[in-house]
Each structure stands twice: as C-alpha cells, then as structure tokens.
Design an enzyme around this catalytic site. Structure first.
Site, PDB file in Angstrom:
ATOM      1  N   CYS A   1      -7.067 -77.424 -48.778  1.00 12.51           N
ATOM      2  CA  CYS A   1      -8.426 -77.614 -48.253  1.00 12.51           C
ATOM      3  C   CYS A   1      -9.356 -76.491 -48.709  1.00 12.51           C
ATOM      4  O   CYS A   1     -10.564 -76.677 -48.822  1.00 12.51           O
ATOM      5  CB  CYS A   1      -8.393 -77.718 -46.742  1.00 12.51           C
ATOM      6  SG  CYS A   1      -7.551 -79.224 -46.188  1.00 12.51           S
TER       7      CYS A   1
ATOM      8  N   ASP B   1      21.446 -82.645 -39.094  1.00 13.19           N
ATOM      9  CA  ASP B   1      21.849 -83.723 -38.196  1.00 13.19           C
ATOM     10  C   ASP B   1      23.320 -84.035 -38.477  1.00 13.19           C
ATOM     11  O   ASP B   1      23.910 -83.490 -39.406  1.00 13.19           O
ATOM     12  CB  ASP B   1      20.951 -84.953 -38.370  1.00 13.19           C
ATOM     13  CG  ASP B   1      21.085 -85.578 -39.754  1.00 13.19           C
ATOM     14  OD1 ASP B   1      21.885 -85.083 -40.576  1.00 13.19           O
ATOM     15  OD2 ASP B   1      20.383 -86.565 -40.012  1.00 13.19           O
TER      16      ASP B   1
ATOM     17  N   ASP C   1      11.230 -83.027 -34.990  1.00  9.87           N
ATOM     18  CA  ASP C   1      11.238 -83.207 -36.437  1.00  9.87           C
ATOM     19  C   ASP C   1      10.796 -84.627 -36.732  1.00  9.87           C
ATOM     20  O   ASP C   1      10.975 -85.517 -35.904  1.00  9.87           O
ATOM     21  CB  ASP C   1      12.646 -83.024 -37.011  1.00  9.87           C
ATOM     22  CG  ASP C   1      13.509 -84.248 -36.762  1.00  9.87           C
ATOM     23  OD1 ASP C   1      13.976 -84.414 -35.617  1.00  9.87           O
ATOM     24  OD2 ASP C   1      13.685 -85.063 -37.684  1.00  9.87           O
TER      25      ASP C   1
ATOM     26  N   HIS D   1      -0.798 -80.085 -47.406  1.00 14.93           N
ATOM     27  CA  HIS D   1      -1.808 -80.193 -46.343  1.00 14.93           C
ATOM     28  C   HIS D   1      -1.205 -80.771 -45.061  1.00 14.93           C
ATOM     29  O   HIS D   1      -1.414 -80.218 -43.972  1.00 14.93           O
ATOM     30  CB  HIS D   1      -3.013 -81.039 -46.756  1.00 14.93           C
ATOM     31  CG  HIS D   1      -3.833 -81.402 -45.549  1.00 14.93           C
ATOM     32  ND1 HIS D   1      -4.701 -80.517 -44.947  1.00 14.93           N
ATOM     33  CD2 HIS D   1      -3.805 -82.504 -44.757  1.00 14.93           C
ATOM     34  CE1 HIS D   1      -5.198 -81.073 -43.854  1.00 14.93           C
ATOM     35  NE2 HIS D   1      -4.669 -82.275 -43.701  1.00 14.93           N
TER      36      HIS D   1
ATOM     37  N   CYS E   1      -5.574 -74.477 -44.935  1.00 14.60           N
ATOM     38  CA  CYS E   1      -4.512 -74.517 -45.948  1.00 14.60           C
ATOM     39  C   CYS E   1      -5.091 -74.343 -47.353  1.00 14.60           C
ATOM     40  O   CYS E   1      -6.276 -74.522 -47.579  1.00 14.60           O
ATOM     41  CB  CYS E   1      -3.681 -75.795 -45.833  1.00 14.60           C
ATOM     42  SG  CYS E   1      -4.289 -77.220 -46.762  1.00 14.60           S
TER      43      CYS E   1
ATOM     44  N   CYS F   1      -9.400 -77.067 -41.711  1.00 15.39           N
ATOM     45  CA  CYS F   1      -8.038 -76.659 -42.096  1.00 15.39           C
ATOM     46  C   CYS F   1      -8.092 -75.452 -43.014  1.00 15.39           C
ATOM     47  O   CYS F   1      -8.927 -75.382 -43.912  1.00 15.39           O
ATOM     48  CB  CYS F   1      -7.334 -77.828 -42.789  1.00 15.39           C
ATOM     49  SG  CYS F   1      -5.660 -77.438 -43.340  1.00 15.39           S
TER      50      CYS F   1
HETATM   51 ZN   LIG Z   1      -5.482 -78.567 -45.372  1.00 12.97          ZN
END
Ligand SMILES: [Zn+2]
Length: 439
Positions: free
Chosen positions: A379, A112, A336, A405, A376, A374
């Site tokens: 998880c 920015d 963002d 996560h 990820c 999820c």
């Molecule tokens: Zn997750």
C-alpha cells in the site's frame, strides 16, 4: 567461508547455558469481557495472543518468502502434516533438522495432525478404530494414518505445537453418528498423548540426546565433530545458524482437539473428556465444514465455556477479518485460515474500507493505494491500477503483492484487537470493526 565447528559449538553451548528450559507457557496479561490478551512462550519465541497464524501448507506460505513474513510480524505459522508427509516426506525433513531449519524459519510453527486433510479427501478414505486409510491426492498411492503415526510424523517435522489426531465429523450428520465420531476422537486423543509422551524427546531439535544426532551432521562436519570433546547437537548447530532461541531441553507441546459436531451437549462432553486426558492447550475443531456462520458462532461460544481459562484456546480454520475479531472477543487465543492467502491469489483483497476485487475494470485507472489506512509495503508503494494490471496480466508478482497485503491486514487487525483488549476497550475494538462497510 563456513564458520568453524568450534564457533558453532562454543556459541551454542553459551546459548544452552544461558537460556532456561522452554516447553510452552501461557500468561494472560489482561482480560476484557471474555477477551484475553496473553503471551504464549514456545521453544522458538514468544507469541502475543490473540494471534492469527498464516497457513504454510507445504512449508511455504504461498507467494511470500520467510523474511517477508518476519517483516510482517508473523510470530507463528502453520504447516500441514498430510501435505508434508506426502512431499517431501517426514524423513527428509527430519534428516534436514526439522521444519524450522529446512525452511529457514526461526520462529514458532504449529502443525495439524493430518486428520482434517484426510477428512477432506472424502471418497479416498476409510476410517477404522485403528486409523484412516487414504489415497494420496498426488498419485493415488495408499497410505495409513493412526494417532501413533500422526504423532511420529509431527515429531519428525518438529513444529513447536502439534495436534492430536482427530476425526473431523462431516456436516450434516445424525446425532448418533456425531457421538460415535466424538468418542473415536477421544480415544484417539488418549493414544496421541501416550505416543507423544513416550517419544517427545525424538524431536529433531531436541538436545536431549535421544536422537542419533550424528546422523544429521553433514559429512564435512563429521570429522571435526569426532575430534570435538563435546559434539554439538543438531539443535544447537541449527540454533546457531538461524538464531533460534532454543533450549537444549526444549520439547514440543501437544494440543487436544474438541469435536462433537454442531451439538452443544456433545461438544461439552468432548471438552470434558479431552481435558480429562490433559493437554497444555485445547483446539476447537470440526467447524467451518459447511454449516451456517451463525451456527459456527453458537458452537464456538458454548464450547469455550467448557475450556480451562488458563490454557490457550485455538479455533481451527477460521475465518474472515470480522470473524477473527469476533472470536477473539469471545476468548479465542489462536486462529488460522487459508482465506487471506487463497483470496489474495484470486484477487480478493481485505481492506479497512471493505473487500476489493482488484480484477474489476473500475480500478484500471485508479492511482490510489489499495488501502489508504494500511501501512504495508504494498500500500505504501503501488497503486490499485498497477495491482489490477498485474492481476489481469496473470503476473506472478500479483500473487506476491496481494498476499503480502492480505496477511498484513490480518496481522494488523489482530494487533489492534490485542491493543484494545490491553487497554480494556473491548467495546471499542468491536465497534471499530463492525462499523466497517460490508462488501
Ligand atoms: Zn496494505
């Protein structure tokens, strides 16, 4: 053992010879309703849009190492010029080869202009036609940003995409005040572009030879460099070291920012004036500054109508998972927000079943994963009970796992949105998200 200079040199020359000149290009693959699935090609790789960009304020996405960001599939991250200017300082980053090399991040970066952060300082700033005088939040020291110095700072930091210096209008504000502020932003946009065009070859990773690249070569490399018939540029060496897909002639791209407060007519005029100056991409700034969410949506939707369809559109500082899906459906390509990372550090987690406040006692014995849908690594491995325990114990790992996560959830959400747009199933991705239980 350090690879020989010849190794760097030779490899780098091959890269430069085989990779085409890259500035920025944007291709739209599919349009579904107002939503677009596209690809943004930057000097540091291709980004599929719509994209969510994690915020790495001081050259770090808080609590997450760069290799994990890569694993999560982040293709572009943000840096904040105001913070990096104060610490470690633009000159330090520039001497170390720019942000990519400094933080060992081979993919794209957007910075920015510092305008929004300076705006947030409220009591600590003074705005004139020339620029903004402000006091550091770190030590109270006085500093000055102008369109020219904000461009110089962003060129020194070396992000792929940099932003024009703008004034973020406060909310609420009288119409006369919003007009005055919007016009100032338009004049600053023209000054930003002028400075950028005159200095864009000074980016630390540019191979154009306008920068004193020898100054960046470490002492151990200098003697060898002198004997090499064709000294490698810093950009080439940096590319060789972290595998940057750099062209020897690549430069940054400067985006314009549309302001105009919450006034549709002023937004339209701001868009027209910014487009007249001419940029390869356009951002909508000055939103999420305290106005009602419904008003944000109205202004975004009306402003988008005035932006060119063939250029990337970036909505700054937005939003919740539901909002990023909604804005993608309206035709925003880039977004963002600090929300996923900041909320994670406060134990607020976004899941396919709604918000989870992991600090609550009801998770103390819960052996289930945080989000069963999820994929990820958090998880896949840890229980809600463990995450709750880490948070209650104030363990650093709580911040790390929660942030991984939340970022994974945001990035996955955008990937699903893009997939749905690609299939022409706009209604399906919207209904899928909106049918989620609200917190
Ligand atoms: Zn997750």
């Amino acid at each position: 053992m350090r690879p020989s200079l010849h190794g760097y040199c030779h490899g780098a020359e091959l890269r430069v010879a085989t990779i085409p000149l890259v500035h920025l290009s944007f291709h739209i693959d599919k349009v579904s309703g107002k939503a677009r699935a596209g690809r943004l090609l930057t000097p540091h790789g291709e980004i599929e849009t719509p994209v969510f960009m994690p915020v790495g304020t001081v050259a770090s996405v808080k609590a997450v190492p760069q290799e994990t960001l890569e694993e999560l599939g982040a293709r572009i991250i943000l840096g904040n010029t105001y913070h990096l200017y104060l610490r470690p300082g633009v000159e330090t980053v520039r001497k170390l080869g720019g942000l990519h090399r400094f933080m060992s991040w081979p993919r794209a970066i957007l910075t920015d202009s510092g305008g929004f952060q300076v705006f947030s300082l409220n009591e600590l700033r003074k705005v004139t036609e020339e620029g903004v005088t402000f006091r550091s939040h770190l030590d109270g020291s006085s500093h000055f940003f102008s369109p020219e110095s904000a461009m110089a700072a962003q060129i020194g930091l070396g992000a792929d995409i940099i932003m024009a210096f703008d004034e973020c209008t406060e909310y609420p504000a009288e119409r006369a005040r919003v007009r005055e502020s919007m016009e100032l932003t338009a004049r600053w946009a023209a000054r930003s572009k002028k400075y950028f065009e005159e200095h864009k070859n000074e980016v630390p990773w540019s191979g154009n030879g306008h920068v004193g690249t020898d100054a960046f070569v470490r002492p151990a490399e200098q003697s060898s460099a002198a004997s090499a018939s064709n000294s490698p540029t810093l950009a080439a060496k940096s590319a060789a070291r972290v595998g940057h897909p750099l062209s020897g002639d690549s430069v940054q791209s400067l985006f314009g920012i549309v302001q105009g407060g919450m006034d549709r007519e002023l937004r339209k005029e701001s868009a027209e004036r910014t487009i007249e100056i001419g940029f390869p991409g356009y951002a909508i700034g000055g939103l999420s500054v305290g106005e009602p969410r419904e008003l944000t949506r109205e202004i975004v939707e009306s402003t988008l109508e005035h932006l060119p369809a063939d250029k990337p559109r970036y909505l700054m500082g937005v939003g919740t998972p539901e909002e990023i899906v909604e804005y993608a459906s309206l035709g925003v390509d880039m977004m963002d927000c600090v929300l996923p990372t900041r909320a994670a550090r406060h134990g607020l987690l976004f899941t396919s079943e709604g918000r989870v406040s992991i600090k609550q006692a009801r998770y103390a014995q819960d052996e289930n994963p945080l989000d069963p849908s999820c994929s990820c690594r958090v998880c896949a491995r840890y229980s809600r009970a463990y995450l709750r325990h880490l948070y209650a114990s104030n363990e650093v790992l709580a911040q790390v796992l929660n942030t991984i996560h939340n970022l994974s959830f945001y990035l996955d959400t955008m990937r699903r949105v893009r997939h749905a747009i690609s299939l022409g199933e706009e209604s399906r991705f919207l209904s899928a998200v909106w049918s989620r239980p609200k917190p």
